[in-house]
Design a protein around this motif. Structure first.
Motif, PDB file in Angstrom:
ATOM      1  N   LYS A 115       9.385 -10.233  -7.647  1.00 31.39           N
ATOM      2  CA  LYS A 115      10.197  -9.700  -6.162  1.00 31.39           C
ATOM      3  C   LYS A 115      11.532  -8.199  -7.072  1.00 31.39           C
ATOM      4  O   LYS A 115      11.487  -8.908  -8.018  1.00 31.39           O
ATOM      5  N   VAL A 116      10.940  -7.238  -6.631  1.00 29.28           N
ATOM      6  CA  VAL A 116      11.971  -6.495  -7.017  1.00 29.28           C
ATOM      7  C   VAL A 116      13.362  -6.364  -7.437  1.00 29.28           C
ATOM      8  O   VAL A 116      14.016  -6.776  -6.319  1.00 29.28           O
ATOM      9  N   ILE A 117      13.362  -6.158  -8.411  1.00 31.82           N
ATOM     10  CA  ILE A 117      15.734  -5.797  -8.747  1.00 31.82           C
ATOM     11  C   ILE A 117      16.173  -4.417  -8.638  1.00 31.82           C
ATOM     12  O   ILE A 117      16.353  -4.757  -7.574  1.00 31.82           O
ATOM     13  N   LYS A 118      15.300  -3.257  -8.724  1.00 35.53           N
ATOM     14  CA  LYS A 118      16.046  -2.206  -8.583  1.00 35.53           C
ATOM     15  C   LYS A 118      14.397  -0.902  -9.316  1.00 35.53           C
ATOM     16  O   LYS A 118      13.730  -1.436  -9.612  1.00 35.53           O
ATOM     17  N   LYS A 119      14.696   0.250  -8.184  1.00 33.08           N
ATOM     18  CA  LYS A 119      13.763   0.713  -7.921  1.00 33.08           C
ATOM     19  C   LYS A 119      14.115   2.229  -7.974  1.00 33.08           C
ATOM     20  O   LYS A 119      15.093   2.558  -7.208  1.00 33.08           O
ATOM     21  N   SER A 120      13.499   3.135  -8.410  1.00 38.72           N
ATOM     22  CA  SER A 120      13.887   4.910  -8.543  1.00 38.72           C
ATOM     23  C   SER A 120      12.658   5.151  -8.988  1.00 38.72           C
ATOM     24  O   SER A 120      11.166   4.316  -8.932  1.00 38.72           O
ATOM     25  N   SER A 121      12.553   6.480  -8.376  1.00 33.93           N
ATOM     26  CA  SER A 121      11.057   7.320  -8.494  1.00 33.93           C
ATOM     27  C   SER A 121      10.193   7.093 -10.158  1.00 33.93           C
ATOM     28  O   SER A 121       9.496   7.429 -10.441  1.00 33.93           O
ATOM     29  N   ASP A 122      11.434   6.802 -11.264  1.00 36.92           N
ATOM     30  CA  ASP A 122      10.896   6.922 -11.940  1.00 36.92           C
ATOM     31  C   ASP A 122      11.291   5.452 -13.460  1.00 36.92           C
ATOM     32  O   ASP A 122      10.751   5.819 -14.177  1.00 36.92           O
ATOM     33  N   GLU A 123      11.522   4.537 -12.413  1.00 35.56           N
ATOM     34  CA  GLU A 123      11.868   3.401 -13.026  1.00 35.56           C
ATOM     35  C   GLU A 123      12.230   2.400 -12.510  1.00 35.56           C
ATOM     36  O   GLU A 123      12.369   2.355 -11.027  1.00 35.56           O
ATOM     37  N   VAL A 124      11.197   1.379 -12.213  1.00 35.81           N
ATOM     38  CA  VAL A 124      11.011  -0.343 -11.893  1.00 35.81           C
ATOM     39  C   VAL A 124      11.129  -1.176 -12.530  1.00 35.81           C
ATOM     40  O   VAL A 124      10.498  -1.325 -13.488  1.00 35.81           O
ATOM     41  N   SER A 125      12.221  -2.343 -12.164  1.00 34.52           N
ATOM     42  CA  SER A 125      12.738  -3.721 -12.338  1.00 34.52           C
ATOM     43  C   SER A 125      12.366  -4.853 -12.094  1.00 34.52           C
ATOM     44  O   SER A 125      12.199  -4.393  -9.935  1.00 34.52           O
ATOM     45  N   VAL A 126      11.499  -5.730 -12.347  1.00 26.89           N
ATOM     46  CA  VAL A 126      10.615  -6.432 -11.509  1.00 26.89           C
ATOM     47  C   VAL A 126      10.407  -8.196 -11.875  1.00 26.89           C
ATOM     48  O   VAL A 126      10.466  -8.235 -13.020  1.00 26.89           O
ATOM     49  N   TRP A 127      10.927  -9.298 -11.218  1.00 19.18           N
ATOM     50  CA  TRP A 127      10.713 -10.259 -11.696  1.00 19.18           C
ATOM     51  C   TRP A 127       9.144 -10.857 -11.175  1.00 19.18           C
ATOM     52  O   TRP A 127       8.905 -10.121 -10.294  1.00 19.18           O
ATOM     53  N   LEU A 128       8.285 -10.953 -12.037  1.00 22.25           N
ATOM     54  CA  LEU A 128       6.924 -11.341 -11.832  1.00 22.25           C
ATOM     55  C   LEU A 128       6.419 -12.638 -11.410  1.00 22.25           C
ATOM     56  O   LEU A 128       6.755 -13.773 -12.287  1.00 22.25           O
ATOM     57  N   LEU A 129       6.007 -13.416 -10.978  1.00 22.41           N
ATOM     58  CA  LEU A 129       5.798 -14.853 -10.955  1.00 22.41           C
ATOM     59  C   LEU A 129       4.259 -14.785 -11.726  1.00 22.41           C
ATOM     60  O   LEU A 129       3.339 -14.018 -10.336  1.00 22.41           O
ATOM     61  N   ALA A 130       3.410 -15.844 -12.273  1.00 24.72           N
ATOM     62  CA  ALA A 130       2.687 -15.906 -12.514  1.00 24.72           C
ATOM     63  C   ALA A 130       2.310 -17.157 -13.225  1.00 24.72           C
ATOM     64  O   ALA A 130       2.753 -17.658 -12.818  1.00 24.72           O
ATOM     65  N   ARG A 131       0.699 -17.355 -12.918  1.00 28.84           N
ATOM     66  CA  ARG A 131       0.095 -18.597 -13.438  1.00 28.84           C
ATOM     67  C   ARG A 131      -0.535 -18.651 -14.335  1.00 28.84           C
ATOM     68  O   ARG A 131      -1.820 -17.632 -14.311  1.00 28.84           O
ATOM     69  N   ALA A 132      -0.570 -19.581 -15.163  1.00 28.67           N
ATOM     70  CA  ALA A 132      -0.916 -19.807 -16.205  1.00 28.67           C
ATOM     71  C   ALA A 132      -1.629 -20.899 -16.245  1.00 28.67           C
ATOM     72  O   ALA A 132      -0.572 -22.378 -15.910  1.00 28.67           O
ATOM     73  N   THR A 133      -2.901 -20.557 -16.593  1.00 25.05           N
ATOM     74  CA  THR A 133      -4.477 -21.223 -16.985  1.00 25.05           C
ATOM     75  C   THR A 133      -4.912 -21.736 -18.291  1.00 25.05           C
ATOM     76  O   THR A 133      -5.335 -20.888 -18.874  1.00 25.05           O
ATOM     77  N   GLN A 134      -5.025 -22.704 -18.769  1.00 23.61           N
ATOM     78  CA  GLN A 134      -5.842 -23.506 -20.065  1.00 23.61           C
ATOM     79  C   GLN A 134      -6.244 -23.964 -19.914  1.00 23.61           C
ATOM     80  O   GLN A 134      -6.943 -25.437 -19.280  1.00 23.61           O
ATOM     81  N   LYS A 135      -7.473 -24.408 -20.304  1.00 28.52           N
ATOM     82  CA  LYS A 135      -8.953 -25.767 -20.704  1.00 28.52           C
ATOM     83  C   LYS A 135      -9.918 -25.428 -22.254  1.00 28.52           C
ATOM     84  O   LYS A 135      -9.456 -24.973 -22.867  1.00 28.52           O
ATOM     85  N   THR A 136      -9.581 -27.240 -22.496  1.00 26.39           N
ATOM     86  CA  THR A 136      -9.442 -26.896 -23.868  1.00 26.39           C
ATOM     87  C   THR A 136     -11.276 -27.500 -23.904  1.00 26.39           C
ATOM     88  O   THR A 136     -11.506 -27.165 -25.254  1.00 26.39           O
TER      89      THR A 136
END
Length: 243
Positions: free
Chosen positions: A156-177
């Motif tokens: 989800k973009v917070i703010k954007k311009s031609s030389d700077e972009v801020s964003v919320w990132l949604l990620a999935r983390a997985t782990q197996k032992t």
């Protein structure tokens, strides 16, 4: 000061996580995790309203990272997703991934020998904890079939311009032992900010500070997986395979 956990985060990066599934703790992939209720992926699928296929980097650098993203909002998002992608398995350690991210994706203003040493020290501690959790001696390879991964699945973009972009990132983390262990997973929300520098996008501490100020004026998107009916209301855009 620059700090890295499971992905590259510059001074004061904001992150939270929710856990889904059973069978062990989730990877340490948020910059400032807080105690939150367990998130369970719903059985019913609700199609996301927004999808995007982010561009890949034009080449691979000497550290093994995708670089050379186009100067566009989508290019910035593609780079941020790449900088938050980790894969620890088959002899590749947290130290390896942290330093790769640092040297490939951090802007010049935030690179120094002291920061590099700090990154390595923090990653060594993470590797020690991971080894203990997986029942091997520190410095030893992970058990056969064991891994820790982080993949960005929405933004989800917070703010954007031609030389700077801020964003919320949604990620999935997985782990197996191990080969016979059950995979555990979690979903994380992380704030990233990138700037255009020397023909590519880079993570920036100064931009992150500005992004935090901009994000404070908005509602933080809820941590929900694609397919959850709340995903669309939260304003997330789901990511398809890179184009």
């Amino acid at each position: 000061m620059l700090a890295l956990t499971g992905y590259a985060v510059i001074s004061g990066g904001d992150g939270d996580s929710d856990t889904a599934g059973k069978g062990g703790s989730s990877p340490n992939v948020s910059s400032s995790p807080s105690a939150v209720p367990t998130y369970q992926v719903p059985d019913d699928w609700t199609e996301p309203d927004r999808w995007a296929a982010l561009p890949r980097g034009a080449r691979t650098d000497k550290h093994g990272s995708e670089v050379g993203f186009p100067q566009s909002t989508e290019g910035a998002l593609g780079m941020a997703a790449a900088a938050n992608r980790i894969n620890i398995e088959n002899g590749r350690s947290t130290v390896d991934e942290q330093l790769r991210i640092y040297y490939s994706y951090v802007d010049k203003a935030d690179q120094s020998s002291n920061n590099a040493k700090l990154i390595e020290q923090q990653a060594l501690q993470t590797d020690k904890s991971l080894a203990q959790e997986m029942g091997v001696k520190p410095g030893s390879p992970l058990p056969s079939g064991a891994y820790m991964r982080n993949t960005v699945i929405g933004y989800k973009v917070i703010k954007k311009s031609s030389d700077e972009v801020s964003v919320w990132l949604l990620a999935r983390a997985t782990q197996k032992t191990g080969e016979t262990a059950k995979e555990s997973s979690s979903y994380t929300r992380t704030l990233n900010a990138v700037v255009w520098e020397d023909g590519d996008w880079k993570l920036s501490g100064a931009a992150t500070t500005r992004a935090q100020q901009d994000a404070a004026k908005q509602t933080e998107p809820k941590i929900v997986a694609p397919g959850d009916e709340d995903f669309n209301d939260a304003g997330w855009t789901a990511i398809r395979e890179a184009s």
